[in-house]
Design a protein around this motif. Structure first.
Motif, mmCIF file in Angstrom:
data_model
loop_
_atom_site.group_PDB
_atom_site.id
_atom_site.type_symbol
_atom_site.label_atom_id
_atom_site.label_comp_id
_atom_site.label_asym_id
_atom_site.label_seq_id
_atom_site.Cartn_x
_atom_site.Cartn_y
_atom_site.Cartn_z
ATOM 1 N N ASP A 10 -3.302 2.447 -8.456
ATOM 2 C CA ASP A 10 -4.105 2.265 -7.244
ATOM 3 C C ASP A 10 -5.125 1.157 -7.425
ATOM 4 O O ASP A 10 -5.668 0.963 -8.513
ATOM 5 N N GLN A 11 -5.393 0.441 -6.313
ATOM 6 C CA GLN A 11 -6.535 -0.470 -6.318
ATOM 7 C C GLN A 11 -7.698 0.272 -5.657
ATOM 8 O O GLN A 11 -7.545 1.375 -5.159
ATOM 9 N N SER A 12 -8.861 -0.363 -5.621
ATOM 10 C CA SER A 12 -9.990 0.325 -4.990
ATOM 11 C C SER A 12 -9.870 0.149 -3.479
ATOM 12 O O SER A 12 -9.163 -0.724 -3.003
ATOM 13 N N GLY A 13 -10.589 1.028 -2.756
ATOM 14 C CA GLY A 13 -10.643 0.866 -1.300
ATOM 15 C C GLY A 13 -9.443 1.469 -0.589
ATOM 16 O O GLY A 13 -8.521 1.970 -1.222
ATOM 17 N N TYR A 14 -9.522 1.433 0.723
ATOM 18 C CA TYR A 14 -8.435 1.946 1.574
ATOM 19 C C TYR A 14 -8.598 1.268 2.923
ATOM 20 O O TYR A 14 -9.611 0.617 3.195
ATOM 21 N N VAL A 15 -7.553 1.397 3.779
ATOM 22 C CA VAL A 15 -7.714 0.944 5.159
ATOM 23 C C VAL A 15 -7.110 1.999 6.081
ATOM 24 O O VAL A 15 -6.195 2.731 5.670
ATOM 25 N N GLY A 25 0.840 -1.197 0.000
ATOM 26 C CA GLY A 25 0.000 0.000 0.000
ATOM 27 C C GLY A 25 0.867 1.237 0.000
ATOM 28 O O GLY A 25 2.078 1.162 0.234
ATOM 29 N N ARG A 26 0.239 2.369 -0.287
ATOM 30 C CA ARG A 26 0.973 3.633 -0.159
ATOM 31 C C ARG A 26 0.194 4.509 0.808
ATOM 32 O O ARG A 26 -1.032 4.414 0.918
ATOM 33 N N ILE A 27 0.918 5.367 1.518
ATOM 34 C CA ILE A 27 0.283 6.172 2.564
ATOM 35 C C ILE A 27 -0.458 7.324 1.899
ATOM 36 O O ILE A 27 0.125 8.095 1.129
ATOM 37 N N LEU A 28 -1.758 7.387 2.166
ATOM 38 C CA LEU A 28 -2.590 8.463 1.599
ATOM 39 C C LEU A 28 -2.634 9.657 2.544
ATOM 40 O O LEU A 28 -2.604 10.806 2.129
ATOM 41 N N GLY A 29 -2.741 9.345 3.842
ATOM 42 C CA GLY A 29 -2.894 10.455 4.789
ATOM 43 C C GLY A 29 -2.946 9.931 6.200
ATOM 44 O O GLY A 29 -2.620 8.769 6.454
ATOM 45 N N THR A 30 -3.309 10.820 7.120
ATOM 46 C CA THR A 30 -3.347 10.400 8.527
ATOM 47 C C THR A 30 -4.747 10.643 9.079
ATOM 48 O O THR A 30 -5.553 11.358 8.489
ATOM 49 N N VAL A 31 -5.001 10.011 10.225
ATOM 50 C CA VAL A 31 -6.283 10.192 10.911
ATOM 51 C C VAL A 31 -5.959 10.641 12.331
ATOM 52 O O VAL A 31 -5.116 10.022 12.992
ATOM 53 N N LYS A 67 -1.195 5.610 19.359
ATOM 54 C CA LYS A 67 -0.909 4.864 18.119
ATOM 55 C C LYS A 67 -1.171 5.785 16.933
ATOM 56 O O LYS A 67 -2.147 6.523 16.903
ATOM 57 N N LYS A 68 -0.254 5.706 15.943
ATOM 58 C CA LYS A 68 -0.409 6.553 14.765
ATOM 59 C C LYS A 68 -1.343 5.836 13.793
ATOM 60 O O LYS A 68 -1.130 4.659 13.471
ATOM 61 N N LEU A 69 -2.378 6.534 13.348
ATOM 62 C CA LEU A 69 -3.357 5.930 12.430
ATOM 63 C C LEU A 69 -3.134 6.532 11.042
ATOM 64 O O LEU A 69 -3.226 7.749 10.865
ATOM 65 N N LEU A 70 -2.795 5.692 10.090
ATOM 66 C CA LEU A 70 -2.518 6.173 8.737
ATOM 67 C C LEU A 70 -3.547 5.589 7.772
ATOM 68 O O LEU A 70 -3.996 4.452 7.949
ATOM 69 N N ILE A 71 -3.863 6.372 6.746
ATOM 70 C CA ILE A 71 -4.770 5.871 5.698
ATOM 71 C C ILE A 71 -3.900 5.257 4.610
ATOM 72 O O ILE A 71 -2.968 5.921 4.111
ATOM 73 N N VAL A 72 -4.152 4.004 4.280
ATOM 74 C CA VAL A 72 -3.318 3.305 3.306
ATOM 75 C C VAL A 72 -4.175 2.904 2.112
ATOM 76 O O VAL A 72 -5.269 2.351 2.284
#
Lengths: 89, 93
Positions: free
Chosen positions: A36-41, A4-10, A22-27
């Motif tokens: 890119d594939q669909s979706g994120y986590v 995955g690649r890092i999109l952003g943070t939460v 805990k650091k929460l990152l959007i991947v």
């Protein structure tokens, strides 16, 4: 595990206390050719990944086995920053 | 468990402590007729598989059992190498 690649943070102050610190990152999951594939986590970062870095994300109950995630409500964790990868198509 | 082809390797130096010394491989899951199925994913190697080999992986919580149980964050581990493509006996084809 997925690439995955890092999109952003939460940023969340009102959350389960076991997620404190805990650091929460959007991947965003990506294909081998980088598209890119669909979706994120939203994944807990356990290795200090930064913007636009490509990372290895583990899912399901195995995410709790990452350092510091024992007994945490986590189902997705970043367990490695990718230096490089090669593949035969 | 399902059959997969090892199609590549992933290098990661900054990673979780318990993964040091482990090998990440890129695998493409196959169906019973050895045709590609789904998108490739990263698997942890526990049997010394190499690129191009036919393997089978184990997913979920059990993927950490070949290593330090419940401390190795992997959700997909290669647990066996298939001797060769012809060692997959599929009477339907």
């Amino acid at each position: 595990m997925i690439i995955g690649r890092i999109l952003g943070t939460v940023v969340s102050t009102q959350k389960d206390e076991r997620l404190l610190g805990k650091k929460l990152l959007i991947v965003k999951p990506i294909n081998l050719d980088g598209t890119d594939q669909s979706g994120y986590v939203v994944a807990v970062d356990t290795v200090g990944a930064g913007y636009h870095e490509r990372v290895i994300v583990v899912g399901g109950s195995s995410a709790r086995m990452a350092e510091g995630n024992k007994d945490c409500p986590v189902d997705s964790a970043i367990i490695g920053v990718i230096d490089s990868f090669e593949f035969i198509s | 468990m399902q059959i997969a082809r090892v199609i590549g390797t992933v290098v990661s130096t900054v990673k979780n402590e318990s993964l040091h010394g482990r090998k990440f491989l890129l695998v493409q899951t196959l169906n019973a007729d050895l045709k590609a199925k789904g998108s490739p994913m990263i698997a942890l190697d526990s049997v010394g598989a190499g690129v191009g080999e036919l393997v089978f992986w184990c997913r979920g919580k059990e993927a950490s059992f070949p290593f330090k149980r419940d401390q190795t964050p992997t959700d997909c581990t290669i647990v066996g190498i298939i001797d060769s493509d012809s060692h997959v006996f599929n009477p339907s084809n």
